[in-house]
Enzyme design. Structure first.
Site, PDB file in Angstrom:
ATOM      1  N   THR A  33      -1.665   5.628   2.261  1.00  0.00           N
ATOM      2  CA  THR A  33      -2.888   4.829   2.185  1.00  0.00           C
ATOM      3  C   THR A  33      -2.945   3.925   3.409  1.00  0.00           C
ATOM      4  O   THR A  33      -1.976   3.249   3.737  1.00  0.00           O
ATOM      5  CB  THR A  33      -2.920   3.968   0.918  1.00  0.00           C
ATOM      6  OG1 THR A  33      -2.863   4.814  -0.238  1.00  0.00           O
ATOM      7  CG2 THR A  33      -4.193   3.132   0.857  1.00  0.00           C
ATOM      8  N   LEU A  68       0.863  -1.174   0.000  1.00  0.00           N
ATOM      9  CA  LEU A  68       0.000   0.000   0.000  1.00  0.00           C
ATOM     10  C   LEU A  68       0.902   1.226   0.000  1.00  0.00           C
ATOM     11  O   LEU A  68       1.978   1.210   0.604  1.00  0.00           O
ATOM     12  CB  LEU A  68      -0.907   0.026   1.248  1.00  0.00           C
ATOM     13  CG  LEU A  68      -1.947  -1.087   1.400  1.00  0.00           C
ATOM     14  CD1 LEU A  68      -2.658  -0.948   2.752  1.00  0.00           C
ATOM     15  CD2 LEU A  68      -2.955  -1.064   0.268  1.00  0.00           C
ATOM     16  N   ASP A  69       0.457   2.292  -0.649  1.00  0.00           N
ATOM     17  CA  ASP A  69       1.221   3.535  -0.623  1.00  0.00           C
ATOM     18  C   ASP A  69       1.378   4.020   0.815  1.00  0.00           C
ATOM     19  O   ASP A  69       0.557   3.714   1.692  1.00  0.00           O
ATOM     20  CB  ASP A  69       0.511   4.621  -1.433  1.00  0.00           C
ATOM     21  CG  ASP A  69       0.487   4.330  -2.917  1.00  0.00           C
ATOM     22  OD1 ASP A  69       1.299   3.505  -3.367  1.00  0.00           O
ATOM     23  OD2 ASP A  69      -0.356   4.931  -3.614  1.00  0.00           O
ATOM     24  N   ARG A  70       2.398   4.801   1.038  1.00  0.00           N
ATOM     25  CA  ARG A  70       2.690   5.286   2.389  1.00  0.00           C
ATOM     26  C   ARG A  70       1.488   5.952   3.041  1.00  0.00           C
ATOM     27  O   ARG A  70       1.175   5.701   4.208  1.00  0.00           O
ATOM     28  CB  ARG A  70       3.871   6.260   2.336  1.00  0.00           C
ATOM     29  CG  ARG A  70       4.210   6.885   3.675  1.00  0.00           C
ATOM     30  CD  ARG A  70       5.438   7.761   3.572  1.00  0.00           C
ATOM     31  NE  ARG A  70       5.737   8.379   4.855  1.00  0.00           N
ATOM     32  CZ  ARG A  70       6.824   9.093   5.099  1.00  0.00           C
ATOM     33  NH1 ARG A  70       7.721   9.289   4.157  1.00  0.00           N
ATOM     34  NH2 ARG A  70       7.025   9.625   6.295  1.00  0.00           N
TER      35      ARG A  70
END
Length: 296
Positions: A138, A134-136
């Protein structure tokens, strides 16, 4: 380490000069040193974009190389599900999943190693147990493999698109219609390398499906399902559809971030356990996102 810019170096960026003079070090490591103030031009710190005029005295103080393996670190960890093969965690916004790009501490992997000791080694020594990311900024549910057999089982499901991933996203503007799909390839932006784009004909196939959960005058709350897992996929697809995720300034959002994050949350994931049988794991909407909705 002392270097001198020659007349032929006039007009070069500092980071490009360093890459040419110090080919033994990666571009990312050199940029890390510049950001950390380990590179001085005529005795003063400079940005990577600094333009040389020739004759400058450039001092470089190399930093110790990053660890070759992820190390345990005592960090908070919200576990949603665990058995002998799989762990499902609720990743908070702001936490990086694994080491990279100058970040080697404070990651989800560091926390997992402290809690569990050992994880699957299929992802390599810096990414033990990591099957997807997951993106930082998110938040939400993320699966981790505890052993190599489980890693292969989960990876095969992701590769064959059998894993069902549901996100909640608040986007700017009013979406046209109550549901839809975006099917455009995603590729790294040719000019802005920290971004992706779906406005070119090249790239990896990507499918994003959405449906409206609630509307406000200037925002729409969506349930989003992705059939693929490309980098920044939801963010870039919605942005290129003229409805960027709220607070996502990287992809053109006009609304400011709240609490240092944009509004994207991995709410639910459904997959087959290595031992057999489907499982759905849900992550509740974080308090800061509940407050964001309440303020609309």
């Amino acid at each position: 380490m002392l270097l001198t810019a020659e007349p032929a170096d006039t007009g070069k960026r500092l980071d490009h000069f360093l890459q040419q003079r110090l080919p033994a070090f990666s571009r990312s490591r050199l940029q890390e040193w510049v950001k950390a103030g380990r590179v001085l031009v005529n005795g003063a710190a400079a940005k990577a974009s600094f333009t040389l005029r020739g004759g400058e005295r450039i001092e470089v103080e190399p930093a110790a190389p990053p660890p070759l393996r992820a190390e345990p670190e005592d960090l908070p960890l919200d576990v949603l599900y665990e058995d002998a093969d799989v762990i499902a965690v609720n990743k908070p916004a702001g936490m990086v999943v694994h080491a990279g790009a100058g970040r080697h501490e404070g990651t989800l992997v560091n926390a997992l190693l402290h809690r569990y000791g050992g994880l699957s080694e299929s992802g390599g020594p810096l990414r033990p147990g990591i099957v997807h990311r997951l993106d930082r900024e998110t938040s939400g549910v993320l699966l981790v493999a505890r052993n190599d057999v489980a890693h292969r089982h989960l990876a095969a499901q992701f590769a064959s698109r059998q894993v069902k991933k549901i996100y909640w996203a608040l986007v700017e503007g009013s979406m046209r219609g109550e549901a839809g799909r975006i099917e455009r390839p995603v590729v790294r932006h040719p000019e802005h390398r920290h971004r992706m784009t779906s406005r070119l004909e090249t790239g990896r196939a990507a499918l994003t499906e959405w449906r409206v959960l609630r509307r406000w005058e200037n925002f729409t709350f969506l349930e989003v399902r992705i059939g693929t897992g490309r980098t920044h996929q939801i963010r870039v697809h919605l942005s290129d559809n003229r409805h960027p995720v709220a607070g996502d300034r990287v992809y053109g959002a006009k609304s400011p971030p709240r609490g240092g994050r944009f509004f994207l949350h991995a709410a639910r994931i459904t997959f087959d356990l290595p031992g057999g049988g489907p499982l759905t794991v849900e992550a509740p909407l974080p308090g800061e996102l509940e407050e964001w909705l309440a303020a609309l």
